[in-house]
Design a protein around this motif. Sequence first.
Motif, short mmCIF file in Angstrom:
data_model
loop_
_atom_site.label_atom_id
_atom_site.label_comp_id
_atom_site.label_asym_id
_atom_site.label_seq_id
_atom_site.Cartn_x
_atom_site.Cartn_y
_atom_site.Cartn_z
N CYS B 222 0.96 -1.28 0.06
CA CYS B 222 -0.05 -0.02 -0.02
C CYS B 222 0.91 1.22 0.03
N GLU B 225 2.46 2.31 -3.46
CA GLU B 225 1.50 3.05 -4.45
C GLU B 225 1.88 4.46 -4.87
N ARG B 230 -4.38 7.94 0.83
CA ARG B 230 -4.42 6.42 1.34
C ARG B 230 -5.28 6.42 2.43
N ALA B 270 -1.42 7.42 5.69
CA ALA B 270 -2.87 7.94 5.41
C ALA B 270 -3.21 9.12 6.33
N LYS B 358 -8.71 4.67 -4.09
CA LYS B 358 -7.30 4.92 -3.47
C LYS B 358 -6.83 3.55 -2.92
N PRO B 359 -5.18 3.57 -2.66
CA PRO B 359 -4.90 2.56 -1.90
C PRO B 359 -5.37 2.48 -0.40
N THR B 360 -5.44 1.38 0.09
CA THR B 360 -6.29 1.33 1.13
C THR B 360 -5.99 -0.17 2.00
#
Lengths: 238, 594
Positions: B222, B225, B230, B270, B358-360
């Motif tokens: 993640c 990315e 995020r 994040a 979105k990247p999670t």
Amino acid sequence: MSQTITIDGKEIPFSEGQTIMDAAIAADIYIPHLCHNPDYTPHGSCKLCTVKVNGRNCSACTFPATEGQEIQNQSDELEKDRKRITQMLFVEGNHFCPSCEKTGNCQLQGVAYYLDMHDNHFPHFFANREVDSSHPEILIDHNRCIFCNLCVRASQEKDHKNVFAISGRGINKRLIINSISGQLKDSDIAIDDCAAHICPTGAILIKRTGYQVPIGERIYDKQKIDAVALAKENKDHG
Amino acid sequence: MQTFIQSVIDKYAASTVRLLDILRDIQAEYQHISSPAIELLSSQLNIPRTQIISVIEFYSFLHASPTGKYDILISDSITDLMLDKENLLNYFASQLKLTVGELRSDGLVSLNNTSCTGMCDQGPAGLVNGYALTHLDRPRVDAIVKLVEQQVPVAEWPSEFFQVDDNIHQAGLLLQAPIQAGEGLKASFKRGVQKTLQEIDISGLRGRGGAGFKTAMKWRFCSEEQETERYVVCNADEGEPGTFKDRVLLNSYAHQVFEGMTICASIINAQQGFLYLRGEYLHLYQPLLDILEERRKLNLLGKNILDQQHFNFDIEIRLGCGAYICGEESALIESLEGKRGIPRNRPPYPVSQGYLNKPTVVNNVETFLATAKIAVEGGQWFADIGTEQSKGTKILSISGDCAKSGIYEYPFGTSIAQVLEDCGATDVLGIQVGGPSGTFIDISEDQRKLAFEDLATGGSFIIFNQSRNILDIVKNFTHFFAHESCGFCTPCRVGTALLKKQLDKITDGHGSAGDVVALEELCQLVKNNSHCGLGQTAANPILSTLERYPEHYQKQLKAISYEPGFDLDASLETARRLANRDDAGAHLSQVEED
């Protein structure tokens, strides 16, 4: 150097961003499908296009092609499972081919013939579904809906409307219509909408066009669905 | 109504991502979401009415037609059934003078079944207007009926009706010594957050939801990315029947869980986190909000956390609405976005395209709990425990036939026999390890181990003694999956409904030899072709018991080659009534006598 995947021992090229289905169609290889139509965003729900990718089951219509994949499309096991999945669709709804206007032009029926399906195998659900004949030009027979989602996608992606949606959960899944009454006549569908013509079965029919082509002279009366699908979906066939 | 709905829309800033929250609030106020409400929402949110209807019809706790001012749901988990839930439900219905599944004509009360509410160690359990009820029995039912008839608000009901106990009977590595709030973050910042990721890697920690993906690897993917926005998501949609450890962790270890999420955020960079809390745990919602507020005051959430420049992170709690499928990570993300919980096509995976594409990172409650402690103690501390492939401990939710049901923490590699001894299980027939989607094992396998490489479990551990009927258990599980199938793909939608029909045919005594063969074939079909884990495991209860107890199935079969799946004579009842006949000629035997 172009990238390749192998389907049933045959090496075929693919380009970045293509799914296994895209590459197969371009190489004139038929993978049975019902919810997929190359003109719309892949959905991956009918599961007829299940293939084995490096030994693992994947939906060809949504799974990206990547260099060197070994794909199995034709095997006794896959063909049998595809037949069973088609039979599931038959028993879930109420499909009476001999009395359906779509017979001979129906992709569900076409796939069933292709897969050598001779009976329904499973017990019928005898689902209580309605017919919506409210619209002057378009008829909806929910008995024949297989939830392929194509009318939903066509209405959104091509017609830029939102006439259809899938509602409910599990076996109570149902197609609903975007109007205050829930009836088609009060929606903003039009006769020349893509959504009105996209249905692979006889669930959405245009009124007063029935039996213009006699039974016996229809699409799948003349050609099997694999040839028809490739001719239509492989753009190189022109 | 218009004013109320407008206020709800304003509360959620007219965001369609918050559709579930909006619908929950309207449901709570009016006991349903009426057509006029749907029309109003459609125009104010500028989305098609069908989008709203399809969300309402997807979730068990949302309704387009009215439920009672008191909406009572009784948990239909196998553990509740073992505690005589069915008789209790019928008693409840008779005392309330209504039919299960219907709204009483005065609109005051409705009563229905619901999937496992996660109170298996203190059932029979239920929900009233979303709030958990435990230890239901006839005197309690009588008291509830009285409160309903007198229209006493739920907030004024005796608090012991809502008492939820932790029942921690065995604490190990994680449960015996929770960290202090902030301790994990401080240790991590001191060490350097990337070094903390290395520690998590060293720990060997694998996802505790059941799938067992390496946590450090997920976080690393993640963080690598391109996209800079995020998200961190904690999966607290603990829907697997027989699992309730996350409920206990969120009740008594919430700081540490939130700390794990915050450590993850600092590593993957994040700004926003979500706790997706299953609707059945509504009683935890306010206490968890309070803890989040406390953490903001301690500068453990918010801007420049613990004076780390540019580290801004906060957590929001989103409630589920009754859908087991939302425990599947991509379905959970769809639900977080205010949609129907339909599992996505993968790839792309959530680590690259998750919430809002979105990247999670999505991890289980217990996984985040472990990471916070690993941040303090280091990875080796965790890796020293367990087996080669399964490091650390696993927290089990034990229920069913045993003396002490509740929470137990064990090092991976512990034998089933040890667990059974500790919880006081005797005369055992078999154990459902990992819930209905896991494996049913026979007591003869009690030397098998808790481990990803042997018996993997998300935490559910249900014990059955010799008095239990295997087919009753399998029937409950099979009906559960049919009820919870999202309906997206054909093999699961139709297949789980067919499994239910085919199994019922056998358990109802209409099965013949070919029916077990057909059942097994169907199981393989559903398992091999379904879109997600639900369908791929829905046949496990049948498959794992068919393998171990074929005789239990055979015993139910009739000694003929074919039997119709319905009662022939009973089906003629309408015809007899219409014809006003009841003579011998108007009856049919099920099969021709030889």
